[in-house]
Scaffold this motif. Sequence first.
Motif, PDB file in Angstrom:
ATOM      1  N   THR A  49      31.870  57.450  44.892  1.00  0.00           N
ATOM      2  CA  THR A  49      31.947  56.005  44.666  1.00  0.00           C
ATOM      3  C   THR A  49      32.293  55.708  43.212  1.00  0.00           C
ATOM      4  O   THR A  49      33.152  54.870  42.914  1.00  0.00           O
ATOM      5  CB  THR A  49      30.614  55.338  45.029  1.00  0.00           C
ATOM      6  OG1 THR A  49      30.340  55.561  46.414  1.00  0.00           O
ATOM      7  CG2 THR A  49      30.675  53.827  44.767  1.00  0.00           C
ATOM      8  N   LEU A  60      35.759  53.920  41.734  1.00  0.00           N
ATOM      9  CA  LEU A  60      35.762  52.750  40.854  1.00  0.00           C
ATOM     10  C   LEU A  60      36.572  53.013  39.583  1.00  0.00           C
ATOM     11  O   LEU A  60      37.355  52.160  39.145  1.00  0.00           O
ATOM     12  CB  LEU A  60      34.321  52.368  40.480  1.00  0.00           C
ATOM     13  CG  LEU A  60      33.513  51.681  41.581  1.00  0.00           C
ATOM     14  CD1 LEU A  60      32.028  51.699  41.253  1.00  0.00           C
ATOM     15  CD2 LEU A  60      33.997  50.244  41.777  1.00  0.00           C
ATOM     16  N   ILE A  96      35.829  42.198  38.268  1.00  0.00           N
ATOM     17  CA  ILE A  96      35.013  43.186  38.961  1.00  0.00           C
ATOM     18  C   ILE A  96      35.252  43.138  40.466  1.00  0.00           C
ATOM     19  O   ILE A  96      35.307  44.174  41.133  1.00  0.00           O
ATOM     20  CB  ILE A  96      33.524  42.954  38.634  1.00  0.00           C
ATOM     21  CG1 ILE A  96      33.250  43.326  37.170  1.00  0.00           C
ATOM     22  CG2 ILE A  96      32.624  43.753  39.567  1.00  0.00           C
ATOM     23  CD1 ILE A  96      31.868  42.961  36.690  1.00  0.00           C
ATOM     24  N   GLU A  97      35.413  41.933  40.998  1.00  0.00           N
ATOM     25  CA  GLU A  97      35.633  41.785  42.436  1.00  0.00           C
ATOM     26  C   GLU A  97      36.895  42.538  42.874  1.00  0.00           C
ATOM     27  O   GLU A  97      36.899  43.229  43.903  1.00  0.00           O
ATOM     28  CB  GLU A  97      35.762  40.303  42.775  1.00  0.00           C
ATOM     29  CG  GLU A  97      35.411  39.909  44.187  1.00  0.00           C
ATOM     30  CD  GLU A  97      33.967  40.150  44.567  1.00  0.00           C
ATOM     31  OE1 GLU A  97      33.766  41.006  45.458  1.00  0.00           O
ATOM     32  OE2 GLU A  97      33.060  39.516  44.010  1.00  0.00           O
ATOM     33  N   ALA A 116      36.250  46.368  42.779  1.00  0.00           N
ATOM     34  CA  ALA A 116      35.434  46.810  43.909  1.00  0.00           C
ATOM     35  C   ALA A 116      36.248  46.800  45.197  1.00  0.00           C
ATOM     36  O   ALA A 116      36.147  47.721  46.018  1.00  0.00           O
ATOM     37  CB  ALA A 116      34.207  45.914  44.045  1.00  0.00           C
ATOM     38  N   ARG A 117      37.059  45.767  45.365  1.00  0.00           N
ATOM     39  CA  ARG A 117      37.876  45.668  46.580  1.00  0.00           C
ATOM     40  C   ARG A 117      38.883  46.818  46.660  1.00  0.00           C
ATOM     41  O   ARG A 117      39.049  47.428  47.719  1.00  0.00           O
ATOM     42  CB  ARG A 117      38.593  44.320  46.604  1.00  0.00           C
ATOM     43  CG  ARG A 117      39.374  44.060  47.883  1.00  0.00           C
ATOM     44  CD  ARG A 117      39.776  42.603  48.009  1.00  0.00           C
ATOM     45  NE  ARG A 117      40.547  42.133  46.870  1.00  0.00           N
ATOM     46  CZ  ARG A 117      40.079  41.278  45.962  1.00  0.00           C
ATOM     47  NH1 ARG A 117      38.831  40.803  46.035  1.00  0.00           N
ATOM     48  NH2 ARG A 117      40.840  40.879  44.959  1.00  0.00           N
ATOM     49  N   VAL A 161      34.551  49.393  47.846  1.00  0.00           N
ATOM     50  CA  VAL A 161      33.094  49.424  47.748  1.00  0.00           C
ATOM     51  C   VAL A 161      32.610  47.990  47.540  1.00  0.00           C
ATOM     52  O   VAL A 161      33.395  47.084  47.278  1.00  0.00           O
ATOM     53  CB  VAL A 161      32.617  50.318  46.582  1.00  0.00           C
ATOM     54  CG1 VAL A 161      33.143  51.738  46.731  1.00  0.00           C
ATOM     55  CG2 VAL A 161      33.033  49.732  45.233  1.00  0.00           C
ATOM     56  N   THR A 162      31.309  47.787  47.638  1.00  0.00           N
ATOM     57  CA  THR A 162      30.746  46.459  47.454  1.00  0.00           C
ATOM     58  C   THR A 162      30.540  46.160  45.972  1.00  0.00           C
ATOM     59  O   THR A 162      30.524  47.067  45.133  1.00  0.00           O
ATOM     60  CB  THR A 162      29.396  46.341  48.164  1.00  0.00           C
ATOM     61  OG1 THR A 162      28.463  47.242  47.541  1.00  0.00           O
ATOM     62  CG2 THR A 162      29.519  46.688  49.654  1.00  0.00           C
ATOM     63  N   ARG A 163      30.344  44.883  45.679  1.00  0.00           N
ATOM     64  CA  ARG A 163      30.025  44.491  44.308  1.00  0.00           C
ATOM     65  C   ARG A 163      28.706  45.120  43.874  1.00  0.00           C
ATOM     66  O   ARG A 163      28.535  45.516  42.714  1.00  0.00           O
ATOM     67  CB  ARG A 163      29.940  42.965  44.236  1.00  0.00           C
ATOM     68  CG  ARG A 163      29.848  42.398  42.822  1.00  0.00           C
ATOM     69  CD  ARG A 163      29.762  40.894  42.846  1.00  0.00           C
ATOM     70  NE  ARG A 163      29.704  40.332  41.517  1.00  0.00           N
ATOM     71  CZ  ARG A 163      30.753  39.943  40.823  1.00  0.00           C
ATOM     72  NH1 ARG A 163      31.965  40.045  41.354  1.00  0.00           N
ATOM     73  NH2 ARG A 163      30.623  39.433  39.618  1.00  0.00           N
ATOM     74  N   PHE A 216      29.265  48.529  42.673  1.00  0.00           N
ATOM     75  CA  PHE A 216      29.790  48.513  41.301  1.00  0.00           C
ATOM     76  C   PHE A 216      28.632  48.476  40.313  1.00  0.00           C
ATOM     77  O   PHE A 216      28.571  49.287  39.367  1.00  0.00           O
ATOM     78  CB  PHE A 216      30.702  47.309  41.097  1.00  0.00           C
ATOM     79  CG  PHE A 216      31.220  47.187  39.687  1.00  0.00           C
ATOM     80  CD1 PHE A 216      32.472  47.669  39.345  1.00  0.00           C
ATOM     81  CD2 PHE A 216      30.438  46.601  38.690  1.00  0.00           C
ATOM     82  CE1 PHE A 216      32.939  47.580  38.036  1.00  0.00           C
ATOM     83  CE2 PHE A 216      30.900  46.510  37.377  1.00  0.00           C
ATOM     84  CZ  PHE A 216      32.154  46.996  37.064  1.00  0.00           C
ATOM     85  N   TYR A 217      27.714  47.523  40.499  1.00  0.00           N
ATOM     86  CA  TYR A 217      26.625  47.356  39.545  1.00  0.00           C
ATOM     87  C   TYR A 217      25.595  48.475  39.623  1.00  0.00           C
ATOM     88  O   TYR A 217      24.790  48.650  38.698  1.00  0.00           O
ATOM     89  CB  TYR A 217      25.959  45.997  39.741  1.00  0.00           C
ATOM     90  CG  TYR A 217      26.786  44.873  39.172  1.00  0.00           C
ATOM     91  CD1 TYR A 217      26.972  44.755  37.797  1.00  0.00           C
ATOM     92  CD2 TYR A 217      27.398  43.937  39.999  1.00  0.00           C
ATOM     93  CE1 TYR A 217      27.738  43.735  37.259  1.00  0.00           C
ATOM     94  CE2 TYR A 217      28.167  42.908  39.481  1.00  0.00           C
ATOM     95  CZ  TYR A 217      28.329  42.813  38.109  1.00  0.00           C
ATOM     96  OH  TYR A 217      29.099  41.803  37.579  1.00  0.00           O
TER      97      TYR A 217
END
Length: 218
Positions: free
Chosen positions: A18, A22, A40-41, A44-45, A49-51, A54-55
Amino acid sequence: MENVGPFKTRREEYADATREALVTAAGELFTSEGYQQVGIEAIARKARVTRGAFYHHFSDKAALFDALVVSLQTAAADRVRAAAEAVPKSRRIRAGIREFLEVCSEPAYRHLVIEAAPAVLGATRCREIEEAHIYGLLIAALSGGAQQGDPLVANPYLAARMIGRMVCEAALLLDDADDPETLKAEALAIVEQTLTTLTSGKRRPARAATGRTRAAAK
Protein backbone atom coordinates in the motif's frame (compact mmCIF):
# COMPACT_ATOMS: atom_id res chain seq x y z
CA MET A 1 1.84 -13.64 17.24
CA GLU A 2 5.14 -11.81 16.96
CA ASN A 3 6.85 -12.09 13.60
CA VAL A 4 10.16 -13.93 14.03
CA GLY A 5 13.00 -13.93 11.52
CA PRO A 6 13.18 -12.28 8.10
CA PHE A 7 9.66 -13.26 7.03
CA LYS A 8 6.83 -10.74 6.96
CA THR A 9 3.23 -11.40 7.81
CA ARG A 10 0.56 -10.88 5.16
CA ARG A 11 -0.53 -7.76 7.00
CA GLU A 12 3.00 -6.36 6.80
CA GLU A 13 3.30 -7.27 3.13
CA TYR A 14 -0.03 -5.57 2.42
CA ALA A 15 1.05 -2.47 4.34
CA ASP A 16 4.32 -2.31 2.38
CA ALA A 17 2.46 -2.75 -0.92
CA THR A 18 0.00 0.00 0.00
CA ARG A 19 2.78 2.40 0.92
CA GLU A 20 4.66 1.62 -2.31
CA ALA A 21 1.48 2.13 -4.35
CA LEU A 22 1.00 5.56 -2.79
CA VAL A 23 4.62 6.58 -3.46
CA THR A 24 4.41 5.35 -7.07
CA ALA A 25 1.09 7.07 -7.70
CA ALA A 26 2.37 10.31 -6.22
CA GLY A 27 5.49 10.18 -8.36
CA GLU A 28 3.47 9.80 -11.55
CA LEU A 29 0.97 12.54 -10.65
CA PHE A 30 3.51 15.03 -9.31
CA THR A 31 5.67 14.57 -12.42
CA SER A 32 2.83 15.05 -14.89
CA GLU A 33 0.74 17.68 -13.06
CA GLY A 34 2.98 19.29 -10.45
CA TYR A 35 3.12 18.95 -6.67
CA GLN A 36 0.81 21.86 -5.88
CA GLN A 37 -1.87 20.75 -8.35
CA VAL A 38 -2.32 17.23 -6.96
CA GLY A 39 -4.42 16.50 -3.88
CA ILE A 40 -4.44 13.58 -1.47
CA GLU A 41 -7.76 12.35 -2.84
CA ALA A 42 -6.30 12.03 -6.35
CA ILE A 43 -3.23 10.19 -5.07
CA ALA A 44 -5.33 7.71 -3.07
CA ARG A 45 -7.62 7.15 -6.04
CA LYS A 46 -4.73 6.46 -8.41
CA ALA A 47 -3.13 4.12 -5.87
CA ARG A 48 -6.53 2.41 -5.47
CA VAL A 49 -6.56 2.85 -1.71
CA THR A 50 -8.78 4.77 0.69
CA ARG A 51 -8.05 8.19 2.14
CA GLY A 52 -7.78 6.46 5.50
CA ALA A 53 -5.07 4.20 4.11
CA PHE A 54 -3.18 7.28 2.99
CA TYR A 55 -3.23 8.76 6.49
CA HIS A 56 -2.24 5.42 7.99
CA HIS A 57 1.11 5.74 6.18
CA PHE A 58 1.64 9.51 5.83
CA SER A 59 0.67 12.46 7.98
CA ASP A 60 0.21 14.74 4.97
CA LYS A 61 1.17 15.27 1.34
CA ALA A 62 4.58 16.70 2.26
CA ALA A 63 5.45 13.54 4.21
CA LEU A 64 4.56 11.47 1.16
CA PHE A 65 6.68 13.74 -1.01
CA ASP A 66 9.60 13.27 1.39
CA ALA A 67 9.27 9.49 1.04
CA LEU A 68 9.10 9.84 -2.74
CA VAL A 69 12.30 11.91 -2.87
CA VAL A 70 14.09 9.39 -0.63
CA SER A 71 12.93 6.62 -2.98
CA LEU A 72 14.20 8.48 -6.05
CA GLN A 73 17.53 9.29 -4.41
CA THR A 74 17.95 5.69 -3.27
CA ALA A 75 17.36 4.42 -6.81
CA ALA A 76 19.71 7.05 -8.21
CA ALA A 77 22.47 6.05 -5.81
CA ASP A 78 22.01 2.39 -6.74
CA ARG A 79 22.41 3.23 -10.43
CA VAL A 80 25.47 5.41 -9.87
CA ARG A 81 27.08 2.80 -7.64
CA ALA A 82 26.47 0.06 -10.22
CA ALA A 83 27.92 2.20 -13.02
CA ALA A 84 31.03 2.98 -10.97
CA GLU A 85 31.61 -0.61 -9.94
CA ALA A 86 31.40 -1.77 -13.57
CA VAL A 87 34.63 0.00 -14.57
CA PRO A 88 38.24 0.00 -13.35
CA LYS A 89 38.90 1.91 -10.13
CA SER A 90 40.65 4.78 -11.89
CA ARG A 91 37.50 5.54 -13.92
CA ARG A 92 34.85 5.06 -11.24
CA ILE A 93 34.27 8.69 -10.29
CA ARG A 94 33.81 9.73 -13.91
CA ALA A 95 31.53 6.77 -14.64
CA GLY A 96 29.44 7.67 -11.62
CA ILE A 97 29.15 11.30 -12.69
CA ARG A 98 28.07 10.26 -16.19
CA GLU A 99 25.36 8.03 -14.77
CA PHE A 100 24.26 10.78 -12.39
CA LEU A 101 23.72 13.12 -15.34
CA GLU A 102 21.60 10.43 -17.01
CA VAL A 103 19.52 10.16 -13.84
CA CYS A 104 19.16 13.93 -13.54
CA SER A 105 17.98 14.12 -17.16
CA GLU A 106 14.96 11.92 -16.47
CA PRO A 107 11.71 13.90 -15.98
CA ALA A 108 10.73 12.50 -12.58
CA TYR A 109 14.13 13.14 -11.00
CA ARG A 110 14.60 16.52 -12.68
CA HIS A 111 11.14 17.89 -11.83
CA LEU A 112 10.73 16.39 -8.37
CA VAL A 113 14.20 16.13 -6.84
CA ILE A 114 16.02 19.04 -8.47
CA GLU A 115 13.19 21.54 -8.95
CA ALA A 116 10.36 20.84 -6.50
CA ALA A 117 12.08 19.30 -3.48
CA PRO A 118 13.91 22.43 -2.22
CA ALA A 119 10.63 24.38 -2.13
CA VAL A 120 8.58 21.58 -0.58
CA LEU A 121 11.06 20.06 1.86
CA GLY A 122 13.49 22.93 2.40
CA ALA A 123 17.20 23.10 1.63
CA THR A 124 18.31 21.47 4.90
CA ARG A 125 16.17 18.36 4.46
CA CYS A 126 17.19 18.08 0.79
CA ARG A 127 20.87 18.11 1.75
CA GLU A 128 20.25 15.43 4.37
CA ILE A 129 18.67 13.14 1.78
CA GLU A 130 21.28 13.91 -0.88
CA GLU A 131 24.19 13.23 1.43
CA ALA A 132 22.67 9.99 2.67
CA HIS A 133 22.47 8.76 -0.91
CA ILE A 134 23.79 10.22 -4.17
CA TYR A 135 26.03 12.99 -2.86
CA GLY A 136 27.29 10.69 -0.14
CA LEU A 137 28.80 8.45 -2.82
CA LEU A 138 30.68 11.35 -4.39
CA ILE A 139 31.86 12.66 -1.03
CA ALA A 140 33.20 9.21 -0.17
CA ALA A 141 34.88 8.82 -3.57
CA LEU A 142 36.61 12.20 -3.35
CA SER A 143 37.65 11.48 0.23
CA GLY A 144 39.83 8.65 -1.10
CA GLY A 145 42.11 7.52 1.71
CA ALA A 146 41.02 10.29 3.99
CA GLN A 147 41.64 8.13 7.06
CA GLN A 148 45.33 8.21 6.14
CA GLY A 149 45.23 11.95 5.47
CA ASP A 150 45.24 11.43 1.71
CA PRO A 151 41.96 12.66 0.14
CA LEU A 152 41.70 13.29 -3.59
CA VAL A 153 40.85 16.95 -2.88
CA ALA A 154 41.43 19.27 0.06
CA ASN A 155 37.73 19.54 0.93
CA PRO A 156 35.81 16.49 -0.39
CA TYR A 157 32.48 17.73 0.95
CA LEU A 158 32.67 21.11 -0.77
CA ALA A 159 34.00 19.61 -4.01
CA ALA A 160 31.25 16.97 -4.09
CA ARG A 161 28.52 19.56 -3.49
CA MET A 162 29.87 21.82 -6.24
CA ILE A 163 30.32 19.02 -8.80
CA GLY A 164 26.87 17.65 -7.99
CA ARG A 165 25.27 21.05 -8.51
CA MET A 166 27.05 21.40 -11.85
CA VAL A 167 25.50 18.12 -12.98
CA CYS A 168 22.04 19.15 -11.78
CA GLU A 169 22.27 22.53 -13.52
CA ALA A 170 23.30 20.87 -16.77
CA ALA A 171 20.28 18.56 -16.53
CA LEU A 172 17.94 21.54 -16.15
CA LEU A 173 19.38 23.13 -19.30
CA LEU A 174 18.87 19.93 -21.30
CA ASP A 175 15.09 20.29 -21.14
CA ASP A 176 15.05 23.28 -23.51
CA ALA A 177 18.18 22.47 -25.53
CA ASP A 178 17.99 22.30 -29.33
CA ASP A 179 20.53 19.48 -29.29
CA PRO A 180 20.38 17.75 -25.88
CA GLU A 181 22.99 15.10 -26.71
CA THR A 182 25.57 17.67 -27.75
CA LEU A 183 24.87 19.77 -24.67
CA LYS A 184 25.13 16.66 -22.48
CA ALA A 185 28.53 15.81 -23.98
CA GLU A 186 29.72 19.39 -23.46
CA ALA A 187 28.47 19.38 -19.87
CA LEU A 188 30.27 16.14 -19.11
CA ALA A 189 33.48 17.51 -20.64
CA ILE A 190 33.29 20.59 -18.39
CA VAL A 191 32.59 18.54 -15.27
CA GLU A 192 35.42 16.14 -16.08
CA GLN A 193 37.83 19.02 -16.71
CA THR A 194 36.85 20.45 -13.33
CA LEU A 195 37.36 17.08 -11.69
CA THR A 196 40.77 16.69 -13.34
CA THR A 197 41.83 20.14 -12.14
CA LEU A 198 40.71 19.37 -8.61
CA THR A 199 42.45 16.02 -8.40
CA SER A 200 45.60 16.60 -10.44
CA GLY A 201 49.07 17.25 -9.04
CA LYS A 202 50.24 16.56 -5.54
CA ARG A 203 47.46 15.81 -3.13
CA ARG A 204 47.11 18.36 -0.40
CA PRO A 205 46.62 17.41 3.26
CA ALA A 206 43.01 17.10 4.30
CA ARG A 207 41.52 20.15 5.93
CA ALA A 208 40.13 19.83 9.41
CA ALA A 209 36.61 18.50 8.95
CA THR A 210 33.82 21.01 9.34
CA GLY A 211 30.70 20.05 11.24
CA ARG A 212 28.89 19.29 8.02
CA THR A 213 31.81 17.30 6.58
CA ARG A 214 31.91 15.18 9.73
CA ALA A 215 28.17 14.66 9.60
CA ALA A 216 28.32 13.61 5.96
CA ALA A 217 31.05 11.09 6.69
CA LYS A 218 29.00 9.27 9.32
